[in-house]
Scaffold this motif. Structure first.
Motif, PDB file in Angstrom:
ATOM      1  N   SER A  51       0.799  -1.226   0.000  1.00 40.40           N
ATOM      2  CA  SER A  51       0.000   0.000   0.000  1.00 40.40           C
ATOM      3  C   SER A  51       0.830   1.273   0.000  1.00 40.40           C
ATOM      4  N   ARG A  55       0.329   3.894  -3.187  1.00 39.72           N
ATOM      5  CA  ARG A  55      -0.239   5.239  -3.039  1.00 39.72           C
ATOM      6  C   ARG A  55       0.645   6.276  -3.744  1.00 39.72           C
ATOM      7  N   THR A  99      -5.479   3.734   2.910  1.00 42.40           N
ATOM      8  CA  THR A  99      -4.773   4.320   1.766  1.00 42.40           C
ATOM      9  C   THR A  99      -5.525   4.220   0.447  1.00 42.40           C
ATOM     10  N   ASP A 414       2.280   7.578   5.596  1.00 40.18           N
ATOM     11  CA  ASP A 414       2.021   8.655   4.634  1.00 40.18           C
ATOM     12  C   ASP A 414       3.170   9.659   4.683  1.00 40.18           C
TER      13      ASP A 414
END
Length: 420
Positions: A51, A55, A99, A414
């Motif tokens: 993930s 992203r 995500t 993130d």
């Protein structure tokens, strides 16, 4: 140091091309890539991208093209040595919720075709057969020279040339050398048209612990017409030493014997999966061997106007599927810092290392822990491990522990949040 207008990138693998795309798109920096190989490589098996990497690929506008080629395989099915499933686990349910992305398995050649196509459309020059021989720096910039007598000068130099990085060896950190992990892989890609019909319906990562390592198979193309299988095991350094010749000889021996070794290990495997796995091994014509190396933590990442990223800086074992994702995180962190500190590379690199090292060390340790299941064990230890795994996966499923994000929180990282 003045604002960065031009970047020289050494290495036309995933890290190099992705760095060029991001710096051009977001920072309006003119990149040029130099590659030691004479042409784009077609080597490699299949790469896993979780993930956190997907992203960032989406932000680069690459997600749709990669999804069309790769196989989304977020579930892992664990098989006993007898062949039956002892448990299933979704590796990305929680991180997907956070995500919007799961886990993609894609052939390395497919990934590279998408990246080269994007670089071509962006007008990013890639120069092949360029063997780096020197790096020099002055107040006006940093200059690279090549074995063919040519040179180039830029405001920023990125070493994206992998674990055996010439940029690191020549300039940034000559004292840091790759170390053998103790684990080696044998892998192959096999067309499902040559296999039992059940092979085309494999839609997850299927793994089996054996007394001599980990055996796994997964689809690696969206159309499911090809599977990727590998056998990962503990293997000593060759008697002739940790040399290229020693490993080439060891690799030949492994390739010659591995099919019979694996078939012997899984000879009692029954059911559809057991039969499919045996036939996949039998139908394999080309096997590739590679010993897994990593870089020790704590090495230097930058010097002057030069930064090494991805595997050139912190190559880790592949057992957490973080190679491409770590490079992407490096690239986005660098890009964002260049945007917020346009006049000071020294400050960019200082903040970059402060933010990246804890994250990289965390994933380095995770990959090393995951590598532990590849080690040789006795039949009794395997039996106990199967019972423990079955129990743990049963509890995980019964109580819906996937909702807690256990084991998936690093995949929801993130880079934008880490900027604050």
């Amino acid at each position: 140091m003045s604002q960065v207008r031009k970047a020289v990138i050494i290495g036309a693998g995933p890290a190099g091309i992705l760095a060029a795309l991001r710096l051009q798109q977001f920072n309006h920096i003119s990149p040029i890539i130099y590659e030691i190989r004479p042409e784009p490589t077609t080597l490699g098996g299949a790469i896993g991208i979780p993930s956190n990497g997907l992203r960032l690929l989406y932000k680069l506008g690459l997600w749709d093209a990669l999804r069309d080629r790769g196989a989304e395989t977020s579930t892992v099915s664990v098989h006993a040595i007898k062949g039956h499933v002892i448990g299933n686990m979704d590796m990305a349910s929680w991180s997907r919720e956070k995500t919007g992305f799961g886990y993609l398995r894609i052939r390395r050649v497919d990934l590279m075709e998408v990246l080269y196509d994007e670089a071509r459309k962006a007008g990013i020059p890639i120069c092949f057969s360029k063997h780096l021989t020197g790096i020099e720096e002055d107040n006006q910039g940093i200059t690279v020279t090549f074995s063919d007598g040519t040179s180039d000068k830029a405001d920023l130099l990125l070493g994206c040339d992998g674990i055996h990085s010439m940029v690191r060896t020549l300039y940034v950190d000559p004292n840091t050398e790759p170390e053998y992990s103790g684990i080696s892989n044998i892998y192959s890609l096999v067309a499902t048209s040559e296999l039992p019909s059940a092979a085309a319906s494999i839609d997850s990562l299927n793994v089996m612990l054996t007394t001599d390592g980990l055996l796994a198979i997964s689809p690696c193309r969206a159309s499911r017409e090809m599977v990727y299988w590998f056998f990962s095991r503990e293997l000593a350094i060759p008697p002739s030493g940790d040399t290229r010749d020693g490993w080439e000889e060891r690799g030949k021996q492994q390739v010659e014997t591995i099919k019979s070794t694996v078939l012997d290990l899984i000879k009692d495997s029954e059911g559809e999966w057991g039969l499919t796995m045996k036939e996949t091994v039998r139908q394999t014509n080309t096997l590739r061997f590679y010993p897994i190396y990593h870089l020790p933590a704590g090495g230097k990442w930058s010097k002057g106007r030069c930064l090494v990223i991805g595997d050139a800086a912190h190559a880790m074992q592949p057992h957490a599927s973080q190679g491409v994702s770590m490079a992407l995180e490096d690239i986005f962190m660098l890009s964002n810092l260049l945007d917020s500190n346009p006049a000071s590379l020294n400050e960019v690199f200082r903040i970059y290392e402060q933010k990246r090292r804890p994250r990289v060390n965390e994933m380095h340790q995770l990959a090393e822990r995951n590598g532990g299941v590849r080690k040789r064990i006795s039949p009794w230890q395997l039996w106990l491990k199967e019972i423990a795994t079955s129990g743990a996966l049963g509890i995980y499923s019964l109580f819906g522990l996937s909702k807690l994000g256990i084991g998936q929180k690093p995949l929801a990282y993130d880079i934008e949040e880490d900027m604050h």
